[in-house]
Scaffold this active site. Structure first.
Site, PDB file in Angstrom:
ATOM      1  N   THR A  14       0.824  -1.213   0.000  1.00 32.92           N
ATOM      2  CA  THR A  14       0.000   0.000   0.000  1.00 32.92           C
ATOM      3  C   THR A  14       0.855   1.258   0.000  1.00 32.92           C
ATOM      4  O   THR A  14       0.451   2.296  -0.510  1.00 32.92           O
ATOM      5  CB  THR A  14      -0.929  -0.032   1.233  1.00 32.92           C
ATOM      6  OG1 THR A  14      -1.807  -1.142   1.077  1.00 32.92           O
ATOM      7  CG2 THR A  14      -1.734   1.233   1.383  1.00 32.92           C
ATOM      8  N   SER A  61       1.428  -7.469  -0.812  1.00 33.22           N
ATOM      9  CA  SER A  61       2.132  -8.517  -0.059  1.00 33.22           C
ATOM     10  C   SER A  61       1.275  -9.752   0.193  1.00 33.22           C
ATOM     11  O   SER A  61       1.797 -10.794   0.586  1.00 33.22           O
ATOM     12  CB  SER A  61       2.684  -7.971   1.260  1.00 33.22           C
ATOM     13  OG  SER A  61       1.662  -7.727   2.192  1.00 33.22           O
ATOM     14  N   THR A  94       1.669  -4.268   4.266  1.00 27.76           N
ATOM     15  CA  THR A  94       1.459  -4.582   5.683  1.00 27.76           C
ATOM     16  C   THR A  94       0.912  -5.999   5.909  1.00 27.76           C
ATOM     17  O   THR A  94       1.125  -6.575   6.974  1.00 27.76           O
ATOM     18  CB  THR A  94       0.449  -3.601   6.332  1.00 27.76           C
ATOM     19  OG1 THR A  94      -0.802  -3.706   5.651  1.00 27.76           O
ATOM     20  CG2 THR A  94       0.952  -2.181   6.300  1.00 27.76           C
ATOM     21  N   ASP A  95       0.183  -6.520   4.894  1.00 28.63           N
ATOM     22  CA  ASP A  95      -0.572  -7.757   5.141  1.00 28.63           C
ATOM     23  C   ASP A  95       0.309  -8.922   5.577  1.00 28.63           C
ATOM     24  O   ASP A  95      -0.084  -9.708   6.443  1.00 28.63           O
ATOM     25  CB  ASP A  95      -1.371  -8.159   3.895  1.00 28.63           C
ATOM     26  CG  ASP A  95      -2.601  -7.291   3.703  1.00 28.63           C
ATOM     27  OD1 ASP A  95      -2.936  -6.512   4.623  1.00 28.63           O
ATOM     28  OD2 ASP A  95      -3.231  -7.384   2.635  1.00 28.63           O
TER      29      ASP A  95
END
Ligand code: ASP
Length: 317
Positions: A14, A61, A94-95
């Site tokens: 992101t 990710s 971030t995932d």
């Protein structure tokens, strides 16, 4: 000026995401901008470091896997051995940041800083968090405060230890808050807590060509144990069970676990609670054991590394 030299490895997420309008924070394409565009948003970064950039891939990710992890680890290794590089910064989604961060932390001895960063809002949004996160990540890396900590992530003004990093919220700006991963602050770069010394194996990366399949199975009340047989038939060499409570194995799963062990498939009891240590139980052994303080995604990576390196299954626990 003799500024520290930092190698930026941009991988997407992101932080490199773009939406159609500046109000959108949930509808956007992650991994749209290249690494140099992320730096263009923070011209003051050049007052902290001299920066080189590489971009092994530019992905959301959620779409990364073992092949990307090894590629990223090799790029980090290459930068770290370069005498012209003082520290590495990685931009990432971030995932699954916690998977990449954990893997890198186990593969590199503390020394030159390795700092990951990310964002919850796309780069196109008003009040995007990515530019400040990246600027702070560079500042932390350039300062050298994390030389003894191992890999860290700089997010929302905080320095998080990779060993304990865990995304806990689907969309809040402080999505990594609420656990015990914060060891310091990014402005000015400083540590509140000293380094941990988890098992690390800096020599392992050079011998890894691929990582074996390890599955995580989430077990709800009444979940069917036949999922284990399916995993094993698809090639899983180890299974992390994400169990209720303190890694409590339902009675109906016992037989499936025994069958897995009989086929030399390792089984780890982890917890779906999200906090606390899973403790050993009678009946545990070298092939069936508790995840301790590792989260289910961390336990999966610890097993992949141990299996690939032909180490005792619990080596990284
Ligand atoms: N899906 C995005 C990713 O992990 C989420 C983010 O970066 O915040 O790449």
């Amino acid at each position: 000026m003799n500024l520290p030299r930092i190698h930026l490895i941009a991988t997407g997420g992101t932080i490199a995401g773009v939406a159609d309008d500046r109000a959108s924070t949930t509808r956007y394409q992650a991994g749209s901008l290249a690494g140099h565009a992320l730096l263009e948003a923070i011209p003051e970064v050049h007052g902290f470091a001299r920066i080189t950039i590489s971009q092994p891939f530019n992905l959301d990710s959620k779409d990364l896997g073992p092949g990307h992890w090894l590629q990223l680890a090799r790029d980090v290794a290459e930068a770290l051995v370069d005498p012209a590089c003082d520290a590495v910064v990685v931009t990432h989604g971030t995932d699954t940041l916690e998977e990449s961060a954990f893997l890198l932390d186990r593969l590199f001895a503390p020394g030159k800083p390795v700092v990951l960063t990310c964002a919850m809002r796309p780069a196109s949004a008003h009040s995007a968090d990515g530019p400040l996160n990246l600027l702070h990540a560079v500042q932390v890396a350039a300062s050298g405060v994390t030389r003894q900590t191992g890999v860290v992530a700089v997010i929302n003004e905080q320095i998080h230890a990779a060993s304990r990093l865990h995304k806990r919220h689907t969309r809040a700006l402080d999505a990594f808050e609420g656990g015990d991963s914060v060891i310091g602050w990014s402005d000015p770069p400083s540590l509140d807590l000293g380094p941990e010394t988890p098992a690390r194996l800096p020599g392992l990366l050079s011998s890894l060509s691929e990582l074996p399949r390890v599955d995580v199975l989430w077990v709800g009340a009444g979940s069917e144990p036949d999922l284990m047989a399916s995993s094993i038939s698809h090639g899983a060499r180890a299974i992390v069970l994400c169990l209720p409570g303190n890694g409590s194995l339902p009675a109906v799963w016992l037989d499936a676990v025994k069958k897995a062990l009989a086929r030399d498939v390792i089984v780890v009891r982890s917890s779906r609670t999200g906090a606390g240590r899973v403790t050993p139980q009678p009946g545990d052994g070298p092939m069936l054991f508790a995840s301790g303080r590792l989260t289910p995604p961390q336990a999966r990576i610890a097993l992949m590394l141990a299996l690939a390196g032909q180490l005792a299954p619990a080596h990284f626990f």
